[in-house]
Design a protein around this motif. Structure first.
Motif, PDB file in Angstrom:
ATOM      1  N   ARG A  82     -27.003  33.025  -4.830  1.00  0.00           N
ATOM      2  CA  ARG A  82     -26.730  34.450  -4.690  1.00  0.00           C
ATOM      3  C   ARG A  82     -27.195  34.967  -3.333  1.00  0.00           C
ATOM      4  N   ILE A  83     -28.058  34.217  -2.663  1.00  0.00           N
ATOM      5  CA  ILE A  83     -28.471  34.542  -1.302  1.00  0.00           C
ATOM      6  C   ILE A  83     -28.316  33.295  -0.440  1.00  0.00           C
ATOM      7  N   ASP A  84     -28.175  33.495   0.871  1.00  0.00           N
ATOM      8  CA  ASP A  84     -28.007  32.383   1.802  1.00  0.00           C
ATOM      9  C   ASP A  84     -29.343  31.797   2.234  1.00  0.00           C
ATOM     10  N   MET A  85     -30.347  32.634   2.331  1.00  0.00           N
ATOM     11  CA  MET A  85     -31.649  32.191   2.802  1.00  0.00           C
ATOM     12  C   MET A  85     -32.721  33.127   2.278  1.00  0.00           C
ATOM     13  N   ALA A  86     -33.969  32.645   2.311  1.00  0.00           N
ATOM     14  CA  ALA A  86     -35.079  33.424   1.773  1.00  0.00           C
ATOM     15  C   ALA A  86     -36.217  33.465   2.772  1.00  0.00           C
ATOM     16  N   ILE A  87     -36.929  34.573   2.772  1.00  0.00           N
ATOM     17  CA  ILE A  87     -38.196  34.674   3.490  1.00  0.00           C
ATOM     18  C   ILE A  87     -39.243  34.895   2.415  1.00  0.00           C
ATOM     19  N   ALA A  88     -39.917  33.820   2.063  1.00  0.00           N
ATOM     20  CA  ALA A  88     -40.803  33.844   0.901  1.00  0.00           C
ATOM     21  C   ALA A  88     -41.812  32.705   1.012  1.00  0.00           C
ATOM     22  N   ARG A  89     -42.608  32.561  -0.046  1.00  0.00           N
ATOM     23  CA  ARG A  89     -43.534  31.435  -0.146  1.00  0.00           C
ATOM     24  C   ARG A  89     -42.901  30.316  -0.961  1.00  0.00           C
ATOM     25  N   ARG A  90     -43.275  29.101  -0.641  1.00  0.00           N
ATOM     26  CA  ARG A  90     -42.818  27.969  -1.432  1.00  0.00           C
ATOM     27  C   ARG A  90     -43.439  28.029  -2.822  1.00  0.00           C
ATOM     28  N   SER A  91     -42.653  27.647  -3.802  1.00  0.00           N
ATOM     29  CA  SER A  91     -43.156  27.605  -5.172  1.00  0.00           C
ATOM     30  C   SER A  91     -43.580  26.185  -5.507  1.00  0.00           C
ATOM     31  N   PRO A  92     -44.790  26.007  -6.062  1.00  0.00           N
ATOM     32  CA  PRO A  92     -45.214  24.655  -6.446  1.00  0.00           C
ATOM     33  C   PRO A  92     -44.279  24.023  -7.463  1.00  0.00           C
ATOM     34  N   ALA A  93     -43.612  24.875  -8.262  1.00  0.00           N
ATOM     35  CA  ALA A  93     -42.722  24.353  -9.301  1.00  0.00           C
ATOM     36  C   ALA A  93     -41.365  23.924  -8.745  1.00  0.00           C
ATOM     37  N   ALA A  94     -41.030  24.407  -7.539  1.00  0.00           N
ATOM     38  CA  ALA A  94     -39.712  24.097  -6.962  1.00  0.00           C
ATOM     39  C   ALA A  94     -39.701  22.681  -6.390  1.00  0.00           C
ATOM     40  N   HIS A  95     -38.542  22.047  -6.448  1.00  0.00           N
ATOM     41  CA  HIS A  95     -38.405  20.712  -5.876  1.00  0.00           C
ATOM     42  C   HIS A  95     -38.392  20.828  -4.360  1.00  0.00           C
ATOM     43  N   SER A  96     -39.380  20.217  -3.705  1.00  0.00           N
ATOM     44  CA  SER A  96     -39.502  20.358  -2.255  1.00  0.00           C
ATOM     45  C   SER A  96     -38.298  19.787  -1.524  1.00  0.00           C
ATOM     46  N   SER A  97     -37.629  18.801  -2.136  1.00  0.00           N
ATOM     47  CA  SER A  97     -36.478  18.204  -1.474  1.00  0.00           C
ATOM     48  C   SER A  97     -35.249  19.121  -1.491  1.00  0.00           C
ATOM     49  N   SER A  98     -35.278  20.156  -2.336  1.00  0.00           N
ATOM     50  CA  SER A  98     -34.123  21.052  -2.448  1.00  0.00           C
ATOM     51  C   SER A  98     -34.098  22.100  -1.348  1.00  0.00           C
ATOM     52  N   TYR A  99     -35.244  22.351  -0.721  1.00  0.00           N
ATOM     53  CA  TYR A  99     -35.338  23.409   0.271  1.00  0.00           C
ATOM     54  C   TYR A  99     -36.055  22.914   1.509  1.00  0.00           C
ATOM     55  N   SER A 100     -35.682  23.489   2.634  1.00  0.00           N
ATOM     56  CA  SER A 100     -36.454  23.291   3.856  1.00  0.00           C
ATOM     57  C   SER A 100     -37.278  24.552   4.098  1.00  0.00           C
ATOM     58  N   PHE A 101     -38.467  24.382   4.641  1.00  0.00           N
ATOM     59  CA  PHE A 101     -39.394  25.500   4.822  1.00  0.00           C
ATOM     60  C   PHE A 101     -39.914  25.503   6.246  1.00  0.00           C
ATOM     61  N   GLU A 102     -39.870  26.680   6.862  1.00  0.00           N
ATOM     62  CA  GLU A 102     -40.417  26.867   8.202  1.00  0.00           C
ATOM     63  C   GLU A 102     -41.379  28.054   8.162  1.00  0.00           C
ATOM     64  N   GLU A 103     -42.638  27.790   8.408  1.00  0.00           N
ATOM     65  CA  GLU A 103     -43.661  28.838   8.312  1.00  0.00           C
ATOM     66  C   GLU A 103     -43.458  29.920   9.375  1.00  0.00           C
ATOM     67  N   LEU A 104     -43.624  31.174   8.944  1.00  0.00           N
ATOM     68  CA  LEU A 104     -43.500  32.310   9.863  1.00  0.00           C
ATOM     69  C   LEU A 104     -44.802  33.078  10.036  1.00  0.00           C
ATOM     70  N   GLY A 105     -45.584  33.211   8.966  1.00  0.00           N
ATOM     71  CA  GLY A 105     -46.804  33.995   9.070  1.00  0.00           C
ATOM     72  C   GLY A 105     -47.476  34.156   7.721  1.00  0.00           C
ATOM     73  N   ASN A 106     -48.364  35.125   7.664  1.00  0.00           N
ATOM     74  CA  ASN A 106     -49.086  35.395   6.428  1.00  0.00           C
ATOM     75  C   ASN A 106     -49.380  36.887   6.333  1.00  0.00           C
ATOM     76  N   GLU A 107     -49.944  37.286   5.201  1.00  0.00           N
ATOM     77  CA  GLU A 107     -50.230  38.685   4.959  1.00  0.00           C
ATOM     78  C   GLU A 107     -51.735  38.927   4.909  1.00  0.00           C
ATOM     79  N   ARG A 108     -52.115  40.117   5.322  1.00  0.00           N
ATOM     80  CA  ARG A 108     -53.498  40.558   5.176  1.00  0.00           C
ATOM     81  C   ARG A 108     -53.546  41.569   4.041  1.00  0.00           C
ATOM     82  N   LEU A 109     -54.466  41.377   3.124  1.00  0.00           N
ATOM     83  CA  LEU A 109     -54.567  42.253   1.964  1.00  0.00           C
ATOM     84  C   LEU A 109     -55.551  43.392   2.217  1.00  0.00           C
ATOM     85  N   LEU A 110     -55.185  44.584   1.740  1.00  0.00           N
ATOM     86  CA  LEU A 110     -56.051  45.757   1.836  1.00  0.00           C
ATOM     87  C   LEU A 110     -56.262  46.352   0.450  1.00  0.00           C
TER      88      LEU A 110
END
Length: 339
Positions: free
Chosen positions: A175-203
């Protein structure tokens, strides 16, 4: 009728029963493809969603006996039971669940292809659908979207915001072409490629004028024990980070919690109550700038998993995706240098 020209990118071998060897005669595959129809895919999706034959038949505007016959027809094609019949409703077998995912992805691929063709016929420049977590949206994704539209005004863009697990489901369903998200431990790593962009600071924030805004020092024990909280669901990275911090400090989780999955609703609730709220700085940026919320002098030093670009490994990126990814990379570098 479906054939290989419709779904050339889908591996049909994965849909064969477990006892079917990969070297099965091609005639068997052709026979299956010749019998599998568009309406069968809709039936699989309807059953996978409703888990009830009566509700599925209503959604497909057909009688329940006709729906029963169609399900038997599909199961006969694959030579096995796809849905386990229960006293109330039904549930997919292991192969049935795989077929439901296949049907969802196939129908969404057809819809996306039709939308892209319609856009190009009208003089547009294609179509791009993006899923993003809210923490990455304000500073990173929206800036890239604005620049993309400036370069290609007629490109059709769709943006869907949700949690990482839901966005990955949308990516799996095509339903989408690409995602900007975190990898899920439950997801098959071979199904997706991941390129790190950054992280969040919590307040940790409260509404403007809250009694705690007059305090220069605050302890976690007081925050947890004396005040209500507005938090994301227990599976969210922010909630997990808070739970880990409290566990390390040997403090209980807050007893008075409003749990909310909508970042927008959380931001409204914190202004209407005396609750304490935990959210990413990027999601709170505008509210902090306008003075609607105030950050409290406490720190969450538990690191969260980074977010990044997720794409399907079995799909070659389109020109639109390549351009958008380049804009995301440039914006991420700029934010890192500014920080």
């Amino acid at each position: 009728m479906l054939n290989k020209s419709n779904f050339g990118h889908i591996r049909y071998l994965a849909l064969m029963p477990a006892n079917t060897p990969e070297s099965a005669p091609p005639v068997l595959h052709r026979s299956l493809l010749n019998r599998l129809r568009y309406k069968h895919l809709h039936m699989l999706v309807a059953l996978g969603s409703s888990l009830n034959l009566h509700r599925a038949s209503l959604s497909l505007a057909m009688s329940q006996p006709a729906a029963t016959r169609m399900l038997r027809e599909i199961e006969d094609m694959f030579g096995c039971q796809l849905f386990e019949r229960l006293p109330r409703g039904m549930r997919p077998t292991a192969l049935g669940a795989q077929l439901v995912r296949f049907a969802e992805a196939s129908l969404n691929s057809l819809d996306r292809c039709a939308e892209d063709l319609a856009a190009r016929r009208q003089g547009g420049y294609g179509y791009l659908s993006i899923g993003t977590i809210m923490g990455a949206a304000p500073d990173l994704v929206m800036t890239a979207v604005a620049r993309m539209k400036a370069q290609s005004p007629q490109l059709r863009l769709r943006i869907m915001g949700d949690t990482s697990d839901q966005i990955l489901r949308l990516l799996d369903q095509r339903r989408i072409d690409m995602a900007i998200a975190r990898r899920s431990p439950a997801a098959h790593s071979s199904s997706y490629s991941f390129e790190e962009l950054g992280n969040e600071r919590l307040l940790v924030v409260v509404r403007s004028g809250h009694p705690l805004t007059r305090r220069r020092k605050l302890g976690w024990q007081e925050l947890v024990g004396d005040w209500p909280w507005i938090l994301q669901p227990a599976t969210s990275p922010a909630r997990i980070a808070l739970d880990q911090l409290l566990q390390r400090l040997e403090l209980p989780v807050p007893a008075d919690i409003i749990e909310c999955s909508s970042v927008y609703s959380m931001q409204q609730l914190v202004q209407l109550t005396d609750a304490v709220m935990l959210l990413s700085e990027s999601a709170l940026k505008d509210y902090l700038r306008m003075g609607l919320v105030r950050a409290l002098p406490v720190c969450i030093d538990v690191p969260m998993a980074p977010f990044g670009i997720l794409t399907r490994t079995d799909d070659a990126p389109t020109q639109e995706q390549q351009r958008f990814i380049a804009l995301l990379r440039a914006q991420a570098r700029g934010l890192a240098q500014a920080g």
